[in-house]
Design an enzyme around this catalytic site. Structure first.
Site, mmCIF file in Angstrom:
data_model
loop_
_atom_site.group_PDB
_atom_site.id
_atom_site.type_symbol
_atom_site.label_atom_id
_atom_site.label_comp_id
_atom_site.label_asym_id
_atom_site.label_seq_id
_atom_site.Cartn_x
_atom_site.Cartn_y
_atom_site.Cartn_z
ATOM 1 N N GLU A 1 36.032 19.462 -34.492
ATOM 2 C CA GLU A 1 35.579 18.691 -35.651
ATOM 3 C C GLU A 1 36.628 18.648 -36.750
ATOM 4 O O GLU A 1 36.829 17.614 -37.385
ATOM 5 C CB GLU A 1 34.258 19.255 -36.188
ATOM 6 C CG GLU A 1 33.066 19.011 -35.271
ATOM 7 C CD GLU A 1 32.822 17.532 -34.997
ATOM 8 O OE1 GLU A 1 33.258 16.691 -35.809
ATOM 9 O OE2 GLU A 1 32.217 17.216 -33.970
ATOM 10 N N TYR B 1 29.465 16.476 -43.467
ATOM 11 C CA TYR B 1 29.484 15.961 -42.103
ATOM 12 C C TYR B 1 29.764 17.069 -41.089
ATOM 13 O O TYR B 1 29.041 17.222 -40.096
ATOM 14 C CB TYR B 1 30.515 14.827 -41.922
ATOM 15 C CG TYR B 1 30.827 14.676 -40.457
ATOM 16 C CD1 TYR B 1 29.894 14.088 -39.603
ATOM 17 C CD2 TYR B 1 31.972 15.255 -39.901
ATOM 18 C CE1 TYR B 1 30.113 14.027 -38.231
ATOM 19 C CE2 TYR B 1 32.202 15.203 -38.539
ATOM 20 C CZ TYR B 1 31.265 14.593 -37.713
ATOM 21 O OH TYR B 1 31.479 14.578 -36.374
ATOM 22 N N ASP C 1 28.609 10.304 -40.112
ATOM 23 C CA ASP C 1 30.051 10.080 -40.175
ATOM 24 C C ASP C 1 30.297 8.572 -40.281
ATOM 25 O O ASP C 1 29.366 7.784 -40.387
ATOM 26 C CB ASP C 1 30.742 10.662 -38.936
ATOM 27 C CG ASP C 1 30.556 9.758 -37.740
ATOM 28 O OD1 ASP C 1 29.455 9.181 -37.611
ATOM 29 O OD2 ASP C 1 31.486 9.607 -36.944
#
Length: 290
Positions: free
Chosen positions: A37, A120, A138
């Site tokens: 991520e 996020y 996102d």
DNA sequence: GAGCCGTGGTC
DNA sequence: TGACCAAGGCT
């Protein structure tokens, strides 16, 4: 429109079309998901894949990374861009060791407290690595919902309360389903409902999509200013960082001078990199990764 | 909330 | 060709 009408088509589409990505496999650790991520923030999947693989091979746990100098993280980051993310990932690993016994936390608020982890990423890791129910918003999800629900080609510049509420209303009640829903909508945005050239003929919800049904009206919101690049500090910083990454030994200032003609800007950018802890000055006119 | 922060691919 | 963009976060 009953929002649940969107669930089955998109979940079925994901089941059939999802990409096989290392951080999505059942054996992927929460650390693998967290690393992915951070790397995927503003960086395409294809460029992340090799760096993520090498990173997990070298540092299989947060403790492995935390034991190394930050400069090793910056070097291993390679050309992914935004190297401050490497620093933040190292700092996150350190915090995980210090505050969570070396285990990536599963709680949203604990994740949010980690360096480099915003709304996020905290929601994404809690959802993808731990199966928690969260609103994962996102740029892909925002675009899909702007089209399907809002009837607009693109979302606005900033995330509004109404937009978040609309996204929250679509999250399935069951946590496991919600986690799959989150990744499924993102995948739809990444593969079909793309920013340029969406493939509506391949979309499982085209016949329910407000934007598609309206005949694809063009974006009419505030202009999205393009990022300048040539001659910017970012370009200059990138040149300086590339030299330091490529040299495993400290380099003299003269080697850095050759990378950028404007002396005042070059000096300012180098000082900025030192201030950002991306570069260490190890002696007068001698620099290295920290 | 706007501006800043890298890099490389795409149409 | 060049403008746009890619799983954001921080100040």
């Amino acid at each position: 429109m009953p929002t649940s009408d969107l669930h089955d088509p998109i979940l079925d589409w994901y089941d059939e079309h999802q990409r096989d990505l290392p951080w999505r496999r059942p054996e992927a650790s929460p650390w693998s998901v967290l690393v992915s991520e951070l790397m995927l923030q503003q960086t395409p999947v294809v460029r992340v894949l090799p760096v993520h693989e090498a990173w997990l091979e070298r540092w299989p746990t947060p403790a492995d990374l935390a034991a190394e100098p930050t400069g090793e993280a910056v070097r291993a980051w390679g050309r992914l861009g935004y190297p401050r993310r490497a620093l933040r990932l190292h700092a996150a690993a350190t915090a995980i060791v210090a505050e969570h016994d070396g285990e990536v936390p599963s709680d949203y608020d604990d994740l949010l407290a980690l360096p480099g982890v915003g709304d996020y990423t905290a929601a994404a890791v809690a959802s993808f690595a731990f199966g928690r129910r969260h609103v994962v918003l996102d740029t892909n999800v925002r675009r899909v919902l702007a089209r399907v629900v809002g009837g607009a080609e693109l979302p606005g510049r900033s995330l509004t309360r109404a937009e978040r509420d609309a996204a929250a209303a679509l999250v399935p009640d069951d946590a496991a389903t919600a986690a799959t829903w989150a990744v499924a909508v993102m995948e739809l945005g990444a593969l079909v409902c793309t920013a340029a050239g969406p493939r509506c003929e391949a979309c499982p919800v085209a016949e329910r999509c407000a934007w598609h049904l309206a005949g694809h009206p063009a974006y009419d919101g505030p202009p999205r200013r393009a990022q300048a690049w040539d001659g910017t500090d970012r370009q200059c910083r990138g040149r300086l960082m590339a030299v330091l990454r490529e040299n495993h030994a400290p380099v003299h200032r003269s080697a850095l001078d050759a990378t950028w003609p404007d002396e005042a800007q070059r000096t300012r950018c180098l000082a900025g990199l030192v201030a950002d802890r991306l570069v260490a000055q190890v002696a007068p006119d001698v620099y290295a990764l920290p």
